[in-house]
Design an enzyme around this catalytic site. Sequence first.
Site, short mmCIF file in Angstrom:
data_model
loop_
_atom_site.label_atom_id
_atom_site.label_comp_id
_atom_site.label_asym_id
_atom_site.label_seq_id
_atom_site.Cartn_x
_atom_site.Cartn_y
_atom_site.Cartn_z
N ARG A 186 7.80 -0.07 -8.20
CA ARG A 186 8.39 -1.18 -7.42
C ARG A 186 7.76 -2.51 -7.79
O ARG A 186 6.67 -2.57 -8.35
CB ARG A 186 8.22 -0.95 -5.92
N ASP B 34 4.81 0.75 -0.72
CA ASP B 34 5.09 1.31 -2.05
C ASP B 34 5.85 2.63 -1.96
O ASP B 34 6.84 2.86 -2.66
CB ASP B 34 3.78 1.52 -2.82
N SER C 48 2.98 0.23 -8.67
CA SER C 48 3.04 1.45 -7.87
C SER C 48 3.29 2.71 -8.68
O SER C 48 4.13 3.55 -8.31
CB SER C 48 4.09 1.33 -6.78
N GLU D 295 2.97 -10.05 0.81
CA GLU D 295 1.84 -9.32 0.23
C GLU D 295 0.69 -9.20 1.22
O GLU D 295 0.32 -10.18 1.87
CB GLU D 295 1.37 -10.06 -1.03
N HIS D 296 0.15 -8.00 1.30
CA HIS D 296 -0.93 -7.67 2.23
C HIS D 296 -0.48 -7.88 3.68
O HIS D 296 -1.29 -8.26 4.53
CB HIS D 296 -2.21 -8.45 1.89
N TYR E 5 -9.83 -3.86 -1.31
CA TYR E 5 -8.63 -3.65 -0.51
C TYR E 5 -9.02 -3.22 0.91
O TYR E 5 -8.54 -3.79 1.90
CB TYR E 5 -7.76 -2.59 -1.18
N GLY F 292 -0.15 -2.34 -11.07
CA GLY F 292 0.31 -3.00 -9.85
C GLY F 292 1.79 -2.80 -9.59
O GLY F 292 2.39 -3.52 -8.79
C1 GLA Z 1 -0.91 -2.21 -2.58
C2 GLA Z 1 -0.71 -1.24 -1.41
C3 GLA Z 1 0.45 -1.69 -0.53
C4 GLA Z 1 0.31 -3.16 -0.12
C5 GLA Z 1 0.01 -4.03 -1.34
C6 GLA Z 1 -0.29 -5.46 -0.96
O1 GLA Z 1 0.20 -2.15 -3.43
O2 GLA Z 1 -0.46 0.07 -1.89
O3 GLA Z 1 0.53 -0.86 0.61
O4 GLA Z 1 -0.67 -3.31 0.86
O5 GLA Z 1 -1.08 -3.52 -2.09
O6 GLA Z 1 0.82 -6.06 -0.41
#
Ligand code: GLA
Length: 388
Positions: free
Chosen positions: A31, A175, A129, A37-38, A225, A127
Site C-alpha cells: 500500500r 496497512d 507494507s 500518517e501516524h 515507532y 515502507g
Molecule cells: C506503519 C504502521 C502503520 C502506521 C504507519 C504510520 O506503516 O504499520 O500502522 O502507523 O506506520 O502512519
Amino acid sequence: MTLDSLVQNVAQSFKARFERDPLWVVAAPGRVNLIGEHTDYNDGFVLPMAIERYTVIAAAPARDGTITWMDRGLQEEFQVQAGSPILKGAPKWSNYVRGVLAGFQQTDMSFPGFDAVMGSSVPMGGGLSSSAALEVASATLVETITGRTLDPVDKALLCQKAEHEYAGVPCGIMDQFISVLGRKDHLLLIDCRSRKPELVPLRDASLGVLIFNTNVKHELSGGEYAERRAHCEEAARALGIPALRDASEALLEEAKPKLNPTVYRRARHVIGENLRTTQAATAIRAGDWMKVGELMYASHDSLRDDYEVSCTELDEVVELARELGTGGGVLGCRMTGGGFGGCAVALVRTSAVETITRKLVRGYKQSVGIDPAVFVSRPAAGATVIKG
Ligand code: GLA
C-alpha cells in the site's frame, strides 16, 4: 512486474521445488498512504490505497501435517507442524507467516499440512507494507485452504496481531486493513476507531500517484515507532481523553503548560494530520487538486518538524518535488508510511510523469548519492484468490 507474471514465476518455483502444480494461489497488495500518517493508532483517519505490487503464494496439500514454506527471492525456507503450537523462529521473515498461522490456530479454522512458495514485488522494508502484504496473503491462503473466510476486519486484526506479537512492531491497523479491503480505482478513507472505510474515487486518468523509494531502509522495531506511540498515549492521558482522535487544537493549547514539549509537538502533529486527512478526502471528491497538494506538503512538514520521523533523504525528495511545483506537474509530495527512510508519495500530472521521474531521480542521486526506485501505481484491489 505484472501480477500475472509474478503468479507465473511463483507457480513455476513451486513446481521446481515441490514437483507438482500448486492447487491454491493467492495474492495480497502492498500500500501507499496518500495522507494520514501516524494517526491510525490514535483512532484517527488515514487515506491509503492498495498498489499494483503484490505478495503471491502458491501452495498445495502436503502428505502429512508438515508446513514447508519457501521464499523464492531469498531461497530460504522454514518448516512448522500444523498440529502443534506455532512459535516464533528463524528466518526473521517467517515470523509474519508464523504469527498469522498461530492466529488461525486460535480460531476454529484448523488447517492441514501444506507446501508453499511465496514471491513478492513489494520492496522489502521500503515502507510499502511488504509485511502486511505477506501477512494478508498468508491469511488469504489459510482461508482458501479451509474453504472458510473471516470477516474482513477480523482478518486485518488477526494480521495486525501477528505483527505485534511475532514481529514486535506495535503497528496500527492501516496497512493490514487496506491490503485486505483495497478497491480498484479508489482510496479508502478509514476511520480507525469505527474501522469503517469510505470509498474515495481516484479515477481521473490525468492524475497519477508516483512512489519514490529512497532506498534507505528503516527498521520500525528500532524503538522509534513504539516511542511515538507511547508519547501519543501520554498526551491523551494528560488531556483526559481516550485517544488523540478526540482532541482539538484548543484543548491541546489549554493543556500545553503541563505537557512535556516533545509530547506536545507529537500531539500537535496528530491533531493537525487528522484534520488534513478528512480535508484531503473532501478535496479529492471535489477535484480540488491544489488543495490536496497543499495538504500533502503540510503533512510532510509536520512529520518532519513535530513528529520527527522523516530523514534527510525523504526531505530532499520533497524539496525537489516542491521545486518542480505545479508548473512542473507535481501537485503535492510527502513522506509516506512509518518514516525513517522508505518512500515518498507524490500526486502528479500523468502527462509529466516521465519528466518528473527523470528530474527527481537525477536531483536525488546528485545530492544523496543513492539510486532511488520510482514507479507509478493506480489504486489496486485488495487480497484475492487467484486459484482455489
Ligand atoms: C506503519 C504502521 C502503520 C502506521 C504507519 C504510520 O506503516 O504499520 O500502522 O502507523 O506506520 O502512519
